[in-house]
Every structure is written in C-alpha cells, then in structure tokens.
Write a protein that holds these residues in place. Structure first.
Motif, mmCIF file in Angstrom:
data_model
loop_
_atom_site.group_PDB
_atom_site.id
_atom_site.type_symbol
_atom_site.label_atom_id
_atom_site.label_comp_id
_atom_site.label_asym_id
_atom_site.label_seq_id
_atom_site.Cartn_x
_atom_site.Cartn_y
_atom_site.Cartn_z
ATOM 1 N N THR A 216 4.893 21.575 33.688
ATOM 2 C CA THR A 216 4.763 21.089 32.314
ATOM 3 C C THR A 216 3.673 21.853 31.555
ATOM 4 O O THR A 216 3.638 21.816 30.322
ATOM 5 C CB THR A 216 4.364 19.601 32.309
ATOM 6 N N ASP A 254 -5.395 25.760 35.556
ATOM 7 C CA ASP A 254 -4.213 25.799 36.427
ATOM 8 C C ASP A 254 -4.075 27.133 37.123
ATOM 9 O O ASP A 254 -3.490 27.219 38.193
ATOM 10 C CB ASP A 254 -2.965 25.501 35.602
ATOM 11 N N SER A 412 4.920 12.049 42.535
ATOM 12 C CA SER A 412 5.264 13.002 43.598
ATOM 13 C C SER A 412 5.197 12.391 44.996
ATOM 14 O O SER A 412 5.213 13.082 45.996
ATOM 15 C CB SER A 412 4.412 14.274 43.526
HETATM 16 C C1 B12 Z 1 -7.374 18.823 37.479
HETATM 17 C C2 B12 Z 1 -6.042 18.163 37.600
HETATM 18 C C3 B12 Z 1 -5.901 17.177 38.545
HETATM 19 C C4 B12 Z 1 -7.039 16.741 39.423
HETATM 20 C C5 B12 Z 1 -8.022 15.854 38.736
HETATM 21 C C6 B12 Z 1 -7.504 15.140 37.573
HETATM 22 C C7 B12 Z 1 -8.661 14.609 36.908
HETATM 23 N N1 B12 Z 1 -8.883 13.364 37.247
HETATM 24 O O1 B12 Z 1 -9.332 15.305 36.159
HETATM 25 C C8 B12 Z 1 -6.323 16.052 40.585
HETATM 26 C C9 B12 Z 1 -6.243 17.052 41.674
HETATM 27 C C10 B12 Z 1 -6.938 14.771 41.107
HETATM 28 C C11 B12 Z 1 -4.955 15.803 39.978
HETATM 29 C C12 B12 Z 1 -4.096 14.907 40.512
HETATM 30 C C13 B12 Z 1 -2.840 14.694 40.003
HETATM 31 N N2 B12 Z 1 -2.232 15.388 39.048
HETATM 32 CO CO1 B12 Z 1 -3.134 16.661 37.971
HETATM 33 N N3 B12 Z 1 -3.800 18.021 36.908
HETATM 34 C C14 B12 Z 1 -4.976 18.530 36.793
HETATM 35 C C15 B12 Z 1 -4.958 19.656 35.766
HETATM 36 C C16 B12 Z 1 -4.809 20.962 36.496
HETATM 37 C C17 B12 Z 1 -6.138 19.728 34.831
HETATM 38 C C18 B12 Z 1 -6.480 18.419 34.101
HETATM 39 C C19 B12 Z 1 -7.457 18.723 33.027
HETATM 40 O O2 B12 Z 1 -8.624 18.546 33.208
HETATM 41 N N4 B12 Z 1 -7.008 19.257 31.873
HETATM 42 C C20 B12 Z 1 -7.856 19.549 30.750
HETATM 43 C C21 B12 Z 1 -7.827 18.334 29.842
HETATM 44 C C22 B12 Z 1 -8.883 18.463 28.810
HETATM 45 O O3 B12 Z 1 -6.537 18.350 29.264
HETATM 46 P P1 B12 Z 1 -5.752 16.993 28.957
HETATM 47 O O4 B12 Z 1 -5.920 16.016 30.005
HETATM 48 O O5 B12 Z 1 -4.383 17.340 28.577
HETATM 49 O O6 B12 Z 1 -6.516 16.486 27.659
HETATM 50 C C23 B12 Z 1 -6.457 17.149 26.391
HETATM 51 C C24 B12 Z 1 -5.312 16.651 25.518
HETATM 52 O O7 B12 Z 1 -4.212 16.174 26.236
HETATM 53 C C25 B12 Z 1 -5.934 15.628 24.657
HETATM 54 N N5 B12 Z 1 -6.005 14.231 25.094
HETATM 55 C C26 B12 Z 1 -5.972 13.732 26.324
HETATM 56 N N6 B12 Z 1 -6.108 12.420 26.283
HETATM 57 C C27 B12 Z 1 -6.240 12.061 25.009
HETATM 58 C C28 B12 Z 1 -6.392 10.827 24.424
HETATM 59 C C29 B12 Z 1 -6.507 10.744 23.057
HETATM 60 C C30 B12 Z 1 -6.659 9.433 22.420
HETATM 61 C C31 B12 Z 1 -6.459 11.913 22.265
HETATM 62 C C32 B12 Z 1 -6.585 11.834 20.832
HETATM 63 C C33 B12 Z 1 -6.293 13.153 22.861
HETATM 64 C C34 B12 Z 1 -6.184 13.221 24.226
HETATM 65 O O8 B12 Z 1 -7.261 16.035 24.519
HETATM 66 C C35 B12 Z 1 -7.713 16.761 25.643
HETATM 67 C C36 B12 Z 1 -8.517 17.911 25.127
HETATM 68 O O9 B12 Z 1 -7.744 18.758 24.349
HETATM 69 C C37 B12 Z 1 -3.689 19.263 34.968
HETATM 70 C C38 B12 Z 1 -3.015 20.389 34.254
HETATM 71 C C39 B12 Z 1 -3.694 20.669 32.945
HETATM 72 N N7 B12 Z 1 -3.743 21.904 32.605
HETATM 73 O O10 B12 Z 1 -4.182 19.815 32.234
HETATM 74 C C40 B12 Z 1 -2.831 18.627 36.057
HETATM 75 C C41 B12 Z 1 -1.842 17.564 35.647
HETATM 76 C C42 B12 Z 1 -2.460 16.702 34.593
HETATM 77 N N8 B12 Z 1 -1.650 16.803 36.871
HETATM 78 C C43 B12 Z 1 -0.444 16.404 37.057
HETATM 79 C C44 B12 Z 1 -0.010 15.613 38.146
HETATM 80 C C45 B12 Z 1 1.472 15.363 38.244
HETATM 81 C C46 B12 Z 1 -0.904 15.104 39.062
HETATM 82 C C47 B12 Z 1 -0.600 14.211 40.245
HETATM 83 C C48 B12 Z 1 0.432 13.108 40.011
HETATM 84 C C49 B12 Z 1 -0.173 15.088 41.383
HETATM 85 C C50 B12 Z 1 -0.200 14.400 42.699
HETATM 86 N N9 B12 Z 1 0.875 13.920 43.176
HETATM 87 O O11 B12 Z 1 -1.204 14.311 43.299
HETATM 88 C C51 B12 Z 1 -1.979 13.612 40.528
HETATM 89 C C52 B12 Z 1 -2.256 12.343 39.724
HETATM 90 C C53 B12 Z 1 -3.721 11.926 39.867
HETATM 91 C C54 B12 Z 1 -4.211 10.898 38.930
HETATM 92 N N10 B12 Z 1 -4.102 9.617 39.271
HETATM 93 O O12 B12 Z 1 -4.732 11.227 37.887
HETATM 94 C C55 B12 Z 1 0.455 16.856 35.955
HETATM 95 C C56 B12 Z 1 0.740 15.710 35.003
HETATM 96 C C57 B12 Z 1 2.078 15.836 34.371
HETATM 97 C C58 B12 Z 1 2.554 14.518 33.929
HETATM 98 N N11 B12 Z 1 3.348 14.525 32.895
HETATM 99 O O13 B12 Z 1 2.293 13.510 34.503
HETATM 100 C C59 B12 Z 1 -0.374 18.027 35.327
HETATM 101 C C60 B12 Z 1 -0.152 18.265 33.872
HETATM 102 C C61 B12 Z 1 -0.040 19.282 36.128
HETATM 103 C C62 B12 Z 1 1.421 19.562 36.296
HETATM 104 N N12 B12 Z 1 1.804 19.749 37.510
HETATM 105 O O14 B12 Z 1 2.234 19.611 35.424
HETATM 106 N N13 B12 Z 1 -4.754 16.547 38.869
#
Ligand code: B12
Ligand code: SF4
Length: 650
Positions: A216, A254, A412
């Motif tokens: 995604t 990523d 997953s």
């Molecule tokens: C690091 C990471 C993890 C880490 C830690 C997560 C954490 N707690 O920080 C670990 C290894 C634990 C993990 C686990 C999992 N992860 Co993960 N993870 C990531 C990763 C690589 C980075 C997350 C991150 O820090 N992103 C940076 C932040 C800043 O981005 P963001 O969350 O999108 O937030 C931005 C915007 O979305 C927005 N935003 C977010 N929230 C809000 C709320 C409001 C109100 C507003 C206005 C804006 C806003 O603002 C932020 C700044 O721009 C992402 C991929 C990615 N590139 O994001 C996958 C990702 C989020 N993970 C994913 C998945 C599937 C999982 C797991 C289910 C996998 C598994 N089976 O273990 C688990 C679920 C764990 C859980 N309960 O959270 C998927 C989620 C997809 C989905 N649609 O659900 C992603 C996208 C990766 C992928 N494979 O596609 N993950």
C-alpha cells in the motif's frame, strides 16, 4: 473564544478474537505516527501558529499499551472556552473497527474527531467512491484525512479550533517535502510503557520505487523518495541521547536503501558515534538489492546498524513474479545474507505465506530452503492479505471476489480471502507451522552458533520475544507486547460483558496458561544459552592453551603441562589432595550448586518432568522435598545467571 485546547492524539488498538481490546502491560515498538504528529504539534505551538494566547495541552495515548479513558476525555470539554479535539492517528486497516467505535463515542459527547492513517488513505487512494463504513463516520460528524499532513497540520488544527472542519480532506496529491519538517519527538513518559525505554523511532524518509502488488505504501506515500535533512536527524539523535538516553532507533522508512540521502545520514551517524561518542545503534528496512549499493553495508555498520529487515517475501520465483516483486532474485539471497551477516548485522526477513500458487507442500519445501540455504537470523511470517490501497485489493474489488468484511482481521494473522489450495484452516495451520519450524530449538541453536558475540544477545532476546508472541500470546510479534491485559468491560459492541466471577475464572485460567507458557520459553532460552554461549575469557584462554598442548603433545599429556596451561591462562588449577569425606561430599554436590558448571538443563528438565508425572499419578511420597528444594534452588540460580549475563553483555 477558545482559550484552552486539549489535543488528544490516540493510536487505537485492535480487538482480539474474543472481542477484547488488545492491550499489553509493556509494548515492544512505540508508534512513530504518534511521535511524528506530536513533533508537528509541538512545533506549531512553540511558534504560536495556533494563536498567541491559545493554551494547548497535547496528550498522547497508545491503546496498545494503555487504557483510553473515554469518559474522562468526553468530560474534558467543559465550558465555552475549552475545546477537546480527538485525533485517531495512524489507523491501520485492522485498527479501523476499533477507531470507528471510539470515534462514535467521542462524537456522541460532542467532541471534534478526526481520523487519519493508512486505512482511510489507502482505501480512498485507489477506489473513487467513499465506502459505506467511512461514509457512516462522515455522517456522524467525523473528519476523514487522506494522506500526509506535514504541510497542512497547522491549518487542520486551526479549522478544528474554529469549528469549521470539512468532512474529508484529501492531501494525497500534496505529498510533503520532509527535508526541513519537524522530526518525530520522543516522550520519555510514553517510552516507559515499553520494554526498552531507550528505544526511539524516526522516519528518515518515505516512499519506495518498486511496485509490489500487495503493497500500500507506493499508492499512499508514493514511489518518489522524499527524505529529511541529515543534519536535522543528527540534531534529533543528539538531543534524544542527552535528554532522554535514547541509544537505539527503529528507522521506519520502508526502504532505507532507496533514501537518496542514505550516505549523508550514515555519515552524520558515524560522526556522532566516532567523534561525539554517542553510542547510537539502529535497525532499518531495506530491499534485497541493497547490498549491491557501493559502501552501503559497510557504512551502515559503522553508523550503528545492528539489524536489517529485508522484504524477501518468498524463495519461490513463481510467487515473486505473481507479486510483481521482480527485483528479488532467489539465487542471490545467500550472498545478500552474507553481505550483512559478515559485517555483524543480523538479517531479518519478511516472508509471506499464501501466495496464489502455494500449497502446504510447496510452503514446507520453500521453508526448508530458507532455513538451510538462505540462513537468515530471523524471519517474520505474514499471511497474504489484500490491504485497501494495494493493487491486489483493487484487482479483487474489480473481479468481485469475496474478502472478509471484518477489517479487524486484516492483521496478516488471519485468512481473509479464499485460497484455492489452503482451505478449511489449512492456511492458518501451515502459517503457524512456519513459525514453529523457523523458531525450532535446532534452528535457533544453529543461528546462535554462527552469530558473532556482539549480536548474540540481540538475537537471543528477539527469539524470546518472537516465541512468546506466537506461542504464548498467539499474536504476531509485531502486534504484541509483554503480558496481555484485558478490561472486563472493554469489549467490542455485540460481545457480552461477563459477570465478575466468570471473568475472574477466565482470567485466572488464562494467566496460569500464560505464565506456564512463559516459563517454558524461558527454560528453552536458558538451554539455548547454555548450549551456544560464547566462552568467558578464562574459558577461552583454557581452550586455547589446551589446543596448543594437544597439537604439540598428541596423547603424551602430563599433569605438569595442564598445570602450566592453567598458569598461562591465569586460571587456578584444582590442587591435588587426598580426598577427605567432607571433600567427597562437597565434590558430589558442588556441580549441582555452581551454575557456572552447568552445561545443559537436561537433568533439571528430566527431574521436573518426573516430579510432575509422580504428582499426577499421586505418588506424592516418591517426591523428595529435599530434591525439590535443591532443584528449585538450582533453577533459580540458573535463571539469575542467565539474566545476569544478558543484562551485562547486552
Ligand atoms: C514502522 C511500521 C510498523 C512498526 C511500528 C508501527 C508503529 N507503531 O510505529 C511495526 C513493525 C510494529 C508495524 C507493525 C505492523 N504493521 Co506496520 N508499518 C510501519 C511503517 C513501515 C511505518 C509507519 C510510520 O511510522 N509511518 C510514518 C507515519 C508518519 O506515517 P502515517 O502513519 O501514515 O502518518 C501520516 C499520515 O497518515 C497522517 N496521519 C496519520 N494519522 C493521522 C490522524 C489524523 C487525525 C490526521 C489529520 C493525519 C494523520 O499524518 C502522518 C504524517 O504525515 C508503515 C509504512 C509507512 N510507510 O507508513 C507500515 C504499515 C503502517 N504497517 C502495516 C501493517 C499491515 C502492519 C502490521 C499489521 C503487520 C503485521 N502483521 O505485523 C502490524 C500492525 C501493528 C500495529 N498494531 O500497529 C501496513 C498498514 C496497511 C494498512 N492499511 O493497514 C503499512 C502501511 C505497511 C504496508 N505493508 O503496507 N508496522
Ligand atoms: S519493496 Fe517493500 S515497500 Fe517497496 S513496493 Fe515492495 S513491498 Fe512496498
């Protein structure tokens, strides 16, 4: 006019299969999204961008490690000068049902609520129509935010304070340039809820240039790489070390290898380590071709990388082709592992079970190849799932194929589609079998035997975490923590609330099974340690000396040679004397009492097993209290030795 703002940034959890909210006493990985949005808010407040006089209280709540006090939050908006805004952040697909339930409760109390993160962003990225469940939230007055908000967060908060939020914001085509943006902040009180409070997260960049069909990221954060300034990263690492003692990071990019600034970031980290003596270490995620980038692995190690997570996904070429993962070449996997492992970086691979062509036999065959030929240090297994925002999901929607309607299961760890070759629970079975096979005693032992000393405890601790998650908690290690907590009344709508007595009985049973599971894993880890531990300095010196003597004298050893060897190894040689009765007694029991002389748990395990057997068969008189006490004492002593070595050497 609003004078005081309560801004709640809440990372929702997920419901378990019994409808209880998943919460642990201690977590393992803190949320980077929380840190990121806290950083943006603190920056906006410091620069008074929300108004000269507005008092802002920022509250971070991570439901995976703490209870969300819904009623208290609802009561926090009192009087016309105070406002409470609730942001449900980083909501992934499996957390969406819980986030939606929270949002509804907060809206009922009249609070301003926004939801963002990968579920809503991903869903709305590829499919033009708002689906009914998101529309229902919009109708209830919840604001949905699609995309990243580094450039728009302040405007959003201003709209929220002024009460003019729109139902839906779309920032997907407005991807922020991260270069000068505020970096995620570390909050010590939040980190205390995790096993290691010296652990921080940081996204140094976003995006990935590849095109895997199950992913995604490329459709939400894009294929064009964006990154933070290396100097900003250095400043954050320095600050976090001095103020909060953070020495370990998870760089959540990523694909760190495709961050165009990787070398500049490694260089600043090398400077921090080598010149400023800041002992920072980190783990990062990369692709399978990363080892070919000139200087990448060498510099990563010097910069403090000790663990790398690699998107390997499969050792089966047909599977890789089906997933559009054309960059992965199975015949180079061993070289890839060697490139990292030979530089003392542990290699952890992500591995997907349930590609369309998989069968139980093909999965077993591939797994054997992974363990015997590729030889990673760790593996994380995932069941293939069509996440909204991925090409796989889009294709299934277009083909009208069945997907499980409950998003709570998209973690997953559950089968959410129909697999042609893995029916009637076979998918879950073979998925669990993969975990058990990889984390079998034999494979963990083989991994530890080839692990260099500097990574020994990191690998062993990760084994403990992974086995505990899968076998004791029954959860994916990346969604798990230590010791599960359950609130009796914190149950998914539709599930009954148990009476106090029923709940108590259930919990006692669960906790007992849980503690027994933890003890089993602890014993297994102790045995692993005993069988694979690196020798102490004294032991190493003795072995070296003995080898020298054996090489020289082959069968003509004299006591004097041994005495000399002990002298040179600076270890006392047991003096010869006529054994007295007392000495014989001491010699009999001493090996039992001195854990340094224990080389296996085998006799302890055999004793406990026979004692349990006698207990079950009611042959109580055959259990000697003296032997029970003695073995309990030995076990306690071994446990202390194990933790002592782990704490000292890790
Ligand atoms: C690091 C990471 C993890 C880490 C830690 C997560 C954490 N707690 O920080 C670990 C290894 C634990 C993990 C686990 C999992 N992860 Co993960 N993870 C990531 C990763 C690589 C980075 C997350 C991150 O820090 N992103 C940076 C932040 C800043 O981005 P963001 O969350 O999108 O937030 C931005 C915007 O979305 C927005 N935003 C977010 N929230 C809000 C709320 C409001 C109100 C507003 C206005 C804006 C806003 O603002 C932020 C700044 O721009 C992402 C991929 C990615 N590139 O994001 C996958 C990702 C989020 N993970 C994913 C998945 C599937 C999982 C797991 C289910 C996998 C598994 N089976 O273990 C688990 C679920 C764990 C859980 N309960 O959270 C998927 C989620 C997809 C989905 N649609 O659900 C992603 C996208 C990766 C992928 N494979 O596609 N993950
Ligand atoms: S390499 Fe990883 S991050 Fe990049 S597209 Fe493939 S799965 Fe997504």
């Amino acid at each position: 006019m609003i004078e005081k703002l309560h801004l709640y940034l809440i990372k929702p959890s997920q419901y378990d299969d019994d409808g209880y909210i998943v919460r642990h006493w201690r977590g393992v990985l803190p949320s980077n999204t929380l840190a990121c949005l806290a950083g943006l808010t603190e920056d906006a407040v410091a620069r008074k961008l929300l108004g000269e006089t507005l008092k802002v209280k920022i509250l971070l709540l991570d439901e995976t490690v703490e209870h969300v006090p819904v009623k208290r939050i609802c009561r926090s908006q009192r009087g016309e000068h105070t406002k409470t805004i609730v942001c449900l952040v980083g909501v992934q697909t499996n957390q969406f049902p819980r986030a939606a339930d929270l949002a509804r409760e907060f809206r009922k109390a009249g609070l301003t609520v926004m939801i963002g993160g990968f579920h809503v962003s991903g869903y709305l990225a590829l499919l033009p129509e708002v689906p009914p469940d998101i529309q229902e939230l919009i109708d209830a007055g919840v604001t949905i935010v699609k995309g990243e908000v580094e450039e728009t967060w302040t405007d959003l908060l201003r709209d929220a304070v002024a009460g003019r939020l729109k139902p839906l914001y779309d920032f997907l085509n407005n991807k922020p340039d991260l270069y000068e943006k505020p970096v995620p902040v570390v909050r010590k009180e939040y980190l205390r809820k995790f096993v290691a409070s010296n652990f921080g997260t940081l996204d140094c960049g976003r995006g990935c240039p590849f095109e895997c069909s199950f992913c995604t990221i490329i459709n939400v954060q894009g294929r064009k790489m964006r990154y933070r300034s290396a100097e900003h990263i250095a400043a954050a690492v320095r600050h976090n070390y001095r103020e909060h003692g953070i020495t370990f990071y998870f760089f959540t990019d990523d694909n760190f290898a495709r961050n165009k600034s990787w070398e500049a970031i490694f260089d600043v980290l090398i400077r921090l380590r080598e010149e400023e003596k800041i002992p920072v270490e980190f783990m990062m995620q990369v692709d399978v071709l990363s080892w070919k980038i000139k200087n990448f692995v060498e510099k990563a190690r010097r910069a403090g990388c000790i663990n790398v997570f690699i998107g390997m996904e499969s050792v089966n070429t047909d599977n890789l082709k089906a997933a559009g993962k054309n960059q992965n070449h199975v015949d180079e996997y061993r070289q890839l592992m060697h490139a990292y492992q030979s530089r003392e970086i542990s290699a952890h691979v992500g591995y997907i079970i349930g590609f369309p062509g998989d069968t139980p036999d093909s999965i077993r065959r591939d797994l054997a190849y992974l363990i015997e030929h590729v030889r990673p240090d760790h593996a994380s297994f995932f069941m293939l799932m069509p996440l909204p925002g991925s090409q796989d999901h889009l294709a299934m929607v277009r083909r009208g194929e069945w997907m499980h309607p409950d998003y709570n299961l998209y973690d997953s760890n559950h089968a959410v589609t129909v697999h042609p070759n893995l029916k009637d629970g076979a998918w879950e079975d073979v998925y669990l079998e993969a975990w058990r096979t990889f984390y079998s005693f034999e494979n963990m032992k083989a991994v530890l035997q080839r692990t260099p000393q500097c990574n020994y405890w990191n690998n062993l601790i990760r084994f403990m975490w992974y086995k505990n998650s899968i076998l004791t908690e029954g959860r994916h290690p990346m969604m798990c923590g230590y010791f599960r907590l359950k609130g009796r009344k914190n149950r998914r709508p539709g599930y009954p609330i148990l009476s106090r007595w029923q709940y108590f009985r259930e919990r006692v049973r669960e906790i007992r099974a849980h503690l027994a599971g933890m003890a089993r894993i602890l014993f297994e880890m102790e045995e692993l340690w005993l069988q694979t531990r690196h020798p102490t300095d004294a032991e190493r010196r003795i072995v070296e000396e003995l080898n020298k003597i054996l090489a020289a004298a082959r069968g003509q050893l004299k006591v004097a040679d041994l005495q000399l060897a002990h002298l040179r190894a600076k270890v006392r040689f047991p003096s010869l004397r006529v054994p007295s009765k007392l000495h014989l007694l001491w010699a009999k029991w001493y090996p039992l009492l001195a854990s340094s002389k224990v080389y296996t748990r085998a006799d302890l395990d055999a004793y406990w097993q026979s004692a349990r057997q006698r207990w079950r068969e009611r042959r109580w008189f055959q259990i000697s209290p003296f032997r029970v006490a003695l073995n309990a004492f030995r076990d306690a002593q071994l446990f202390l030795m194990f933790w002592f070595h782990m704490a000292r050497d890790h």
